[in-house]
Design an enzyme around this catalytic site. Structure first.
Site, PDB file in Angstrom:
ATOM      1  N   GLY A  54       5.788   1.813   0.984  1.00 19.81           N
ATOM      2  CA  GLY A  54       6.037   1.406  -0.395  1.00 19.81           C
ATOM      3  C   GLY A  54       5.518   0.005  -0.658  1.00 19.81           C
ATOM      4  O   GLY A  54       5.336  -0.784   0.282  1.00 19.81           O
ATOM      5  N   GLN A  94       4.929  -8.101  -4.743  1.00 21.80           N
ATOM      6  CA  GLN A  94       4.310  -8.316  -3.427  1.00 21.80           C
ATOM      7  C   GLN A  94       2.800  -8.553  -3.514  1.00 21.80           C
ATOM      8  O   GLN A  94       2.187  -8.976  -2.536  1.00 21.80           O
ATOM      9  CB  GLN A  94       4.577  -7.120  -2.508  1.00 21.80           C
ATOM     10  N   CYS A 133       9.210  -4.525   5.894  1.00 20.63           N
ATOM     11  CA  CYS A 133       8.663  -4.832   4.567  1.00 20.63           C
ATOM     12  C   CYS A 133       7.279  -5.445   4.781  1.00 20.63           C
ATOM     13  O   CYS A 133       7.111  -6.263   5.693  1.00 20.63           O
ATOM     14  CB  CYS A 133       9.583  -5.830   3.863  1.00 20.63           C
ATOM     15  N   LEU A 134       6.311  -5.056   3.958  1.00 24.49           N
ATOM     16  CA  LEU A 134       4.956  -5.589   4.140  1.00 24.49           C
ATOM     17  C   LEU A 134       4.899  -7.098   3.942  1.00 24.49           C
ATOM     18  O   LEU A 134       3.973  -7.746   4.413  1.00 24.49           O
ATOM     19  CB  LEU A 134       3.975  -4.888   3.197  1.00 24.49           C
ATOM     20  N   HIS A 165      14.913  -0.101  -1.553  1.00 24.16           N
ATOM     21  CA  HIS A 165      14.197  -1.284  -1.057  1.00 24.16           C
ATOM     22  C   HIS A 165      13.220  -1.816  -2.120  1.00 24.16           C
ATOM     23  O   HIS A 165      13.199  -3.015  -2.415  1.00 24.16           O
ATOM     24  CB  HIS A 165      13.447  -0.901   0.232  1.00 24.16           C
ATOM     25  N   GLU A 166      12.428  -0.900  -2.704  1.00 27.94           N
ATOM     26  CA  GLU A 166      11.420  -1.330  -3.676  1.00 27.94           C
ATOM     27  C   GLU A 166      12.065  -1.781  -4.984  1.00 27.94           C
ATOM     28  O   GLU A 166      11.609  -2.740  -5.612  1.00 27.94           O
ATOM     29  CB  GLU A 166      10.407  -0.208  -3.934  1.00 27.94           C
ATOM     30  N   HIS A 205      12.956  -5.338  -4.895  1.00 28.08           N
ATOM     31  CA  HIS A 205      11.840  -6.281  -5.081  1.00 28.08           C
ATOM     32  C   HIS A 205      11.692  -6.663  -6.559  1.00 28.08           C
ATOM     33  O   HIS A 205      11.267  -7.773  -6.876  1.00 28.08           O
ATOM     34  CB  HIS A 205      10.528  -5.666  -4.610  1.00 28.08           C
TER      35      HIS A 205
END
Ligand code: NI
Length: 188
Positions: free
Chosen positions: A46, A51, A93-94, A137-138, A141
């Site tokens: 994701g 991000q 997480c990226l 999670h997303e 953000h």
């Protein structure tokens, strides 16, 4: 194909407020395409717009595995309309390369959002599934919340962050989640 630079933990845009997308224009569709390119190039499941430095309420997901393909999913102006239960989820997480930790999540959520064509949809993924956890999670953000804010073992997480040259956990950002704690303490 455009692979954008992913913002790393510590950069302010990850904590910034995001704006609703007024119209799913061609420009937004191109941004979504770039988000997928960036996510795949980094082997992510994701990616949320902050991000890549865009304070917009958009995230993308692809929870495909080798034996179970899944469609590309786009969430524009998403809202969690229902949440239930609790679980412990092992996440990365990226924006936090190489950091994986246990965090608290709801066991089930229902989300409403617009797709890439601007059509509204409502989705309730299988409880405790990767999709269910990834949506939470997303979604975070888009509200300036990061997975480390749901940490269970703060000092263990700090050690991992330090190893990877990332800032330590900000204790003032750790969320108070009595509804989750109550369920998790019963099940541990
Ligand atoms: Ni993330």
């Amino acid at each position: 194909m455009t692979v954008l630079k992913i913002v790393q933990y510590g950069e302010p845009v990850l904590r910034a407020e995001t704006k609703e997308v007024p119209k799913v224009s061609a420009k937004i569709q191109k941004l979504v395409e770039d988000m997928f390119d960036t996510m795949y190039a980094n082997n992510g499941v994701g990616l949320a717009a902050p991000q890549i430095g865009e304070a917009k309420r958009i995230f993308v997901l692809d929870v495909s595995t080798d034996d179970k393909p899944a469609p590309q999913m786009v969430f524009i102006n998403p809202v969690i309309v229902k949440k239930e239960g609790a679980m412990i989820s092992w996440e990365g997480c990226l924006s936090f390369p190489n950091v994986f930790i246990d965090v608290k999540r709801y066991a089930s959520v229902t989300v409403r959002a617009k797709d890439i064509k601007g059509r509204t949809f409502v989705m309730t993924p299988e409880p405790e599934s990767l999709l269910c956890r990834a949506i939470q999670h997303e979604m975070d953000h888009l509200n300036g919340i990061l997975f480390v804010d749901h940490v269970i073992d703060r000092f263990g997480a700090d050690a991992l962050l330090k190893e990877n040259n990332l800032p330590m956990i900000d204790p003032s950002k750790i969320l108070s989640e009595p509804d989750l704690d109550q369920v998790l303490q019963c099940s541990i």
